[in-house]
Motif scaffolding. Structure first.
Motif, PDB file in Angstrom:
ATOM      1  N   THR A  82       2.223 -24.720 -11.532  1.00 12.84           N
ATOM      2  CA  THR A  82       3.044 -24.251 -10.536  1.00 12.84           C
ATOM      3  C   THR A  82       2.500 -24.726  -9.217  1.00 12.84           C
ATOM      4  OG1 THR A  82       2.928 -22.143 -11.603  1.00 12.84           O
ATOM      5  CG2 THR A  82       3.142 -21.971  -9.232  1.00 12.84           C
ATOM      6  N   ILE A  83       1.264 -25.275  -9.118  1.00 14.04           N
ATOM      7  CA  ILE A  83       0.689 -25.886  -7.875  1.00 14.04           C
ATOM      8  C   ILE A  83       1.654 -27.323  -7.795  1.00 14.04           C
ATOM      9  CG2 ILE A  83      -1.125 -27.135  -6.752  1.00 14.04           C
ATOM     10  CD1 ILE A  83      -2.900 -24.868  -7.968  1.00 14.04           C
ATOM     11  N   LYS A  84       1.697 -28.082  -8.872  1.00 15.47           N
ATOM     12  CA  LYS A  84       2.628 -29.380  -8.702  1.00 15.47           C
ATOM     13  C   LYS A  84       3.872 -28.891  -8.133  1.00 15.47           C
ATOM     14  CE  LYS A  84       0.075 -31.812 -12.377  1.00 15.47           C
ATOM     15  NZ  LYS A  84       0.161 -32.208 -13.771  1.00 15.47           N
ATOM     16  N   VAL A  85       4.519 -27.845  -8.811  1.00 13.45           N
ATOM     17  CA  VAL A  85       5.994 -27.890  -8.418  1.00 13.45           C
ATOM     18  C   VAL A  85       5.982 -27.376  -6.788  1.00 13.45           C
ATOM     19  CG1 VAL A  85       7.721 -26.005  -8.752  1.00 13.45           C
ATOM     20  CG2 VAL A  85       6.788 -27.172 -10.557  1.00 13.45           C
ATOM     21  N   VAL A  86       5.095 -26.683  -6.334  1.00 13.88           N
ATOM     22  CA  VAL A  86       5.265 -26.120  -4.862  1.00 13.88           C
ATOM     23  C   VAL A  86       4.848 -27.401  -4.136  1.00 13.88           C
ATOM     24  CG1 VAL A  86       4.131 -24.617  -3.446  1.00 13.88           C
ATOM     25  CG2 VAL A  86       4.490 -23.666  -5.545  1.00 13.88           C
ATOM     26  N   LYS A  87       3.952 -28.009  -4.379  1.00 17.38           N
ATOM     27  CA  LYS A  87       3.865 -29.447  -3.630  1.00 17.38           C
ATOM     28  C   LYS A  87       4.907 -30.144  -3.530  1.00 17.38           C
ATOM     29  CE  LYS A  87      -1.252 -29.915  -4.199  1.00 17.38           C
ATOM     30  NZ  LYS A  87      -2.437 -30.711  -4.756  1.00 17.38           N
ATOM     31  N   ASP A  88       5.542 -30.455  -4.685  1.00 16.11           N
ATOM     32  CA  ASP A  88       6.995 -31.300  -4.569  1.00 16.11           C
ATOM     33  C   ASP A  88       7.899 -30.427  -3.911  1.00 16.11           C
ATOM     34  OD1 ASP A  88       7.907 -33.679  -5.779  1.00 16.11           O
ATOM     35  OD2 ASP A  88       9.594 -32.309  -6.462  1.00 16.11           O
ATOM     36  N   LEU A  89       8.147 -29.276  -4.092  1.00 15.81           N
ATOM     37  CA  LEU A  89       9.053 -28.591  -3.301  1.00 15.81           C
ATOM     38  C   LEU A  89       8.794 -28.695  -1.809  1.00 15.81           C
ATOM     39  CD1 LEU A  89      10.304 -24.804  -3.856  1.00 15.81           C
ATOM     40  CD2 LEU A  89       9.975 -25.454  -1.429  1.00 15.81           C
ATOM     41  N   LYS A  90       7.766 -28.713  -1.272  1.00 13.40           N
ATOM     42  CA  LYS A  90       7.365 -29.007   0.168  1.00 13.40           C
ATOM     43  C   LYS A  90       7.938 -30.303   0.335  1.00 13.40           C
ATOM     44  CE  LYS A  90       3.471 -29.118   3.382  1.00 13.40           C
ATOM     45  NZ  LYS A  90       2.048 -28.914   3.529  1.00 13.40           N
ATOM     46  N   LYS A  91       7.570 -31.428  -0.300  1.00 16.37           N
ATOM     47  CA  LYS A  91       8.193 -32.696  -0.165  1.00 16.37           C
ATOM     48  C   LYS A  91       9.558 -32.776  -0.219  1.00 16.37           C
ATOM     49  CE  LYS A  91       4.346 -35.234  -2.290  1.00 16.37           C
ATOM     50  NZ  LYS A  91       3.910 -36.116  -3.506  1.00 16.37           N
ATOM     51  N   HIS A  92      10.058 -32.308  -1.055  1.00 21.61           N
ATOM     52  CA  HIS A  92      11.659 -31.988  -1.039  1.00 21.61           C
ATOM     53  C   HIS A  92      12.369 -31.436   0.081  1.00 21.61           C
ATOM     54  CE1 HIS A  92      15.688 -30.247  -2.194  1.00 21.61           C
ATOM     55  NE2 HIS A  92      15.657 -31.375  -2.740  1.00 21.61           N
ATOM     56  N   SER A  93      12.012 -30.357   0.757  1.00 23.15           N
ATOM     57  CA  SER A  93      12.090 -29.631   1.728  1.00 23.15           C
ATOM     58  C   SER A  93      12.189 -30.736   3.211  1.00 23.15           C
ATOM     59  CB  SER A  93      11.376 -28.234   2.173  1.00 23.15           C
ATOM     60  OG  SER A  93      12.052 -27.671   3.307  1.00 23.15           O
ATOM     61  N   LYS A  94      11.008 -31.539   3.196  1.00 21.87           N
ATOM     62  CA  LYS A  94      10.687 -32.300   4.294  1.00 21.87           C
ATOM     63  C   LYS A  94      11.740 -33.370   4.340  1.00 21.87           C
ATOM     64  CE  LYS A  94       7.308 -34.910   6.545  1.00 21.87           C
ATOM     65  NZ  LYS A  94       5.643 -35.222   6.259  1.00 21.87           N
ATOM     66  N   SER A  95      12.136 -33.815   2.940  1.00 25.06           N
ATOM     67  CA  SER A  95      13.162 -35.197   2.789  1.00 25.06           C
ATOM     68  C   SER A  95      14.313 -34.516   3.261  1.00 25.06           C
ATOM     69  CB  SER A  95      13.068 -35.366   1.436  1.00 25.06           C
ATOM     70  OG  SER A  95      13.479 -34.578   0.480  1.00 25.06           O
ATOM     71  N   LEU A  96      14.869 -33.269   2.948  1.00 24.86           N
ATOM     72  CA  LEU A  96      16.190 -32.734   3.232  1.00 24.86           C
ATOM     73  C   LEU A  96      16.259 -32.509   4.786  1.00 24.86           C
ATOM     74  CD1 LEU A  96      17.317 -29.725   0.896  1.00 24.86           C
ATOM     75  CD2 LEU A  96      18.158 -31.853   1.344  1.00 24.86           C
ATOM     76  N   THR A  97      15.029 -32.254   5.510  1.00 29.15           N
ATOM     77  CA  THR A  97      15.129 -32.157   7.016  1.00 29.15           C
ATOM     78  C   THR A  97      15.434 -33.569   7.698  1.00 29.15           C
ATOM     79  OG1 THR A  97      13.660 -30.232   6.844  1.00 29.15           O
ATOM     80  CG2 THR A  97      13.699 -31.308   8.894  1.00 29.15           C
ATOM     81  N   LYS A  98      14.653 -34.590   6.993  1.00 25.16           N
ATOM     82  CA  LYS A  98      14.832 -35.868   7.560  1.00 25.16           C
ATOM     83  C   LYS A  98      15.961 -36.894   7.144  1.00 25.16           C
ATOM     84  CE  LYS A  98       9.998 -35.874   9.183  1.00 25.16           C
ATOM     85  NZ  LYS A  98       8.543 -36.486   9.422  1.00 25.16           N
ATOM     86  N   ARG A  99      16.760 -36.252   6.252  1.00 25.68           N
ATOM     87  CA  ARG A  99      17.663 -37.402   5.641  1.00 25.68           C
ATOM     88  C   ARG A  99      18.492 -37.721   6.624  1.00 25.68           C
ATOM     89  NH1 ARG A  99      19.605 -32.039   5.230  1.00 25.68           N
ATOM     90  NH2 ARG A  99      21.924 -31.461   5.643  1.00 25.68           N
TER      91      ARG A  99
ATOM     92  N   LYS B 296       3.608 -17.290  -5.467  1.00 22.16           N
ATOM     93  CA  LYS B 296       2.861 -16.365  -4.636  1.00 22.16           C
ATOM     94  C   LYS B 296       1.420 -16.166  -4.877  1.00 22.16           C
ATOM     95  CE  LYS B 296       5.043 -12.678  -3.254  1.00 22.16           C
ATOM     96  NZ  LYS B 296       5.707 -11.361  -3.378  1.00 22.16           N
ATOM     97  N   LEU B 297       1.148 -16.300  -6.298  1.00 22.89           N
ATOM     98  CA  LEU B 297      -0.279 -15.774  -6.835  1.00 22.89           C
ATOM     99  C   LEU B 297      -1.252 -16.976  -6.600  1.00 22.89           C
ATOM    100  CD1 LEU B 297       0.702 -13.862  -9.803  1.00 22.89           C
ATOM    101  CD2 LEU B 297      -0.337 -12.874  -7.993  1.00 22.89           C
ATOM    102  N   TYR B 298      -0.622 -18.386  -7.274  1.00 20.15           N
ATOM    103  CA  TYR B 298      -1.375 -19.489  -7.332  1.00 20.15           C
ATOM    104  C   TYR B 298      -1.247 -20.743  -6.261  1.00 20.15           C
ATOM    105  CZ  TYR B 298      -1.514 -17.456 -12.128  1.00 20.15           C
ATOM    106  OH  TYR B 298      -1.473 -16.500 -13.097  1.00 20.15           O
ATOM    107  N   ALA B 299       0.046 -20.688  -5.669  1.00 17.65           N
ATOM    108  CA  ALA B 299       0.099 -21.856  -4.824  1.00 17.65           C
ATOM    109  C   ALA B 299       0.684 -21.639  -3.546  1.00 17.65           C
ATOM    110  CB  ALA B 299       1.147 -22.552  -5.477  1.00 17.65           C
ATOM    111  N   LYS B 300       0.299 -20.547  -3.151  1.00 16.54           N
ATOM    112  CA  LYS B 300       0.557 -20.087  -1.656  1.00 16.54           C
ATOM    113  C   LYS B 300       0.394 -20.867  -0.458  1.00 16.54           C
ATOM    114  CE  LYS B 300       1.271 -15.769   1.143  1.00 16.54           C
ATOM    115  NZ  LYS B 300       0.914 -14.357   1.208  1.00 16.54           N
ATOM    116  N   LYS B 301      -0.897 -21.504  -0.531  1.00 14.52           N
ATOM    117  CA  LYS B 301      -0.971 -22.558   0.728  1.00 14.52           C
ATOM    118  C   LYS B 301      -0.589 -23.577   0.455  1.00 14.52           C
ATOM    119  CE  LYS B 301      -5.444 -24.267  -1.661  1.00 14.52           C
ATOM    120  NZ  LYS B 301      -6.940 -24.347  -1.685  1.00 14.52           N
ATOM    121  N   TYR B 302       0.172 -24.086  -0.730  1.00 11.74           N
ATOM    122  CA  TYR B 302       0.787 -25.502  -0.796  1.00 11.74           C
ATOM    123  C   TYR B 302       2.315 -25.456  -0.331  1.00 11.74           C
ATOM    124  CZ  TYR B 302      -3.386 -26.167  -3.329  1.00 11.74           C
ATOM    125  OH  TYR B 302      -4.710 -26.445  -3.980  1.00 11.74           O
ATOM    126  N   LYS B 303       2.703 -24.120  -0.021  1.00  9.51           N
ATOM    127  CA  LYS B 303       4.355 -24.110   0.408  1.00  9.51           C
ATOM    128  C   LYS B 303       4.485 -24.734   1.832  1.00  9.51           C
ATOM    129  CE  LYS B 303       3.758 -19.330   2.128  1.00  9.51           C
ATOM    130  NZ  LYS B 303       4.244 -19.520   3.496  1.00  9.51           N
TER     131      LYS B 303
END
Length: 337
Positions: free
Chosen positions: A320-337, A161-168
């Protein structure tokens, strides 16, 4: 004079004889007229239909997000085309596509709806259509292209929430509390919502999400026994399913700690024990997933925390930013699995 006249008469008679004789020979020499026999036209009888036996197609659904339901089935021997049938709950199956291919993408499927599909192979012979048995019906819930996502957790999520909100992920929300446990998530009233205090799980429910990421358990991992934590996750999933039967829950693996870490954090062996328990639960439960690949982004080659905030447990802002960026990719891959 008489002699001349007599000769002329003889000559005339002889000429007539020659003409008569020539006509007779011509009549004999002329070929007989023959009539050409026209062959009778035969009417071809319509060939009887030759029965074609078709095996039953085997249907698979690979992708199931909004306007993109991907259907695949095996190619049936002798089949010339396939019928794609679809139905919604309480409705009859209707033909939505006839194709010669062994795949089809339903681009008219609407989000948050459940559809049923089946395939029929067909072939024609002698003007008659032969069909296979219907494939087994496959039912699928259609995810939104941009699902509502909630990320819930302790200090690490507070850092998001503090460092990577815009990358979620798009259309996502963060619920966090430093030091929260899975039991606290279920039972502690600490969130102010519309003038009253509610629990984290209640707040998640009010968002009515399609998917929830949990990163909780680090404080519990010090005890080294993940059974109660997993029970709490099971209870949380049951509560969320009562609101949305199709909700997806993602258990984020607990992160590693550094070689030198404060006593407030569990050791890596205990953390790994929890992660194995999370993974086992996810592997046996529909719509529960285990997400651990982000750990590589904040770890060194030996499995210890690299991107730490100085105490060997918390993450740096860059990590933290790296993790949130990857979480975004992971969520997208779940949707398009």
């Amino acid at each position: 004079m008489k002699k001349v006249i007599g000769l002329s008469i003889v000559t005339i008679v002889f000429a007539f004889a020659l003409v008569f004789f020539a006509k007779g020979n011509m009549a004999k020499a002329a070929p007989e007229q023959t009539t050409t026999k026209v062959p009778e036209t035969t009417t071809h009888k319509k060939q009887p239909a030759k029965k074609i036996s078709l095996s039953t197609p085997k249907l698979k659904i690979k992708k199931h997000y909004e306007k993109h339901i991907r259907l695949d089935w095996n190619s049936v021997d002798k089949a010339q085309s396939y019928r794609v049938l679809r139905a919604q709950k309480g409705q009859e199956f209707t033909l939505i596509k006839k194709t010669a291919k062994s795949a089809f993408t339903d681009k008219k499927a609407k989000k948050r709806k459940t559809y049923r599909y089946k395939i029929v192979a067909e072939a024609k012979s002698g003007g008659k259509t032969f069909t296979s048995k219907e494939s087994k019906t496959k039912s699928v819930y259609v995810l939104p292209k941009n699902p509502r996502v909630v990320i819930c957790g302790e200090c690490f999520v507070e850092g998001m929430k503090l460092y990577a909100k815009k990358y979620k992920p798009k259309n996502s929300y963060i619920i966090s509390k430093i030091g929260i446990s899975t039991s606290g998530m279920l039972n502690d009233n600490y969130i102010n919502y519309k003038g009253r205090s509610i629990t984290a799980i209640e707040r998640i429910a009010y968002y009515n999400p399609d998917r929830v990421y949990f990163l909780i358990g680090m404080n519990e991992a010090k005890g080294g026994n993940p059974s109660s934590t997993v029970k709490n996750y099971k209870k949380a999933f049951k509560l969320l399913k009562s609101i949305n039967p199709h909700i997806e829950m993602v258990l984020m693996a607990l992160p590693p700690v550094g070689r030198s870490h404060s006593s407030g954090f569990a050791s890596n062996p205990k953390i790994n024990r929890y992660n194995r328990a999370y993974k086992k639960y996810a592997s046996k439960t529909k719509n529960v997933f285990y997400y651990s690949r982000y750990r590589k982004l904040i770890s060194d080659g030996a499995g210890y925390l690299k991107a730490n905030g100085g105490d060997g447990g918390h993450w740096s802002s860059g990590g933290t930013i790296k993790v949130v960026k990857d979480l975004k990719k992971h969520s997208k891959s779940l949707t398009k699995r």
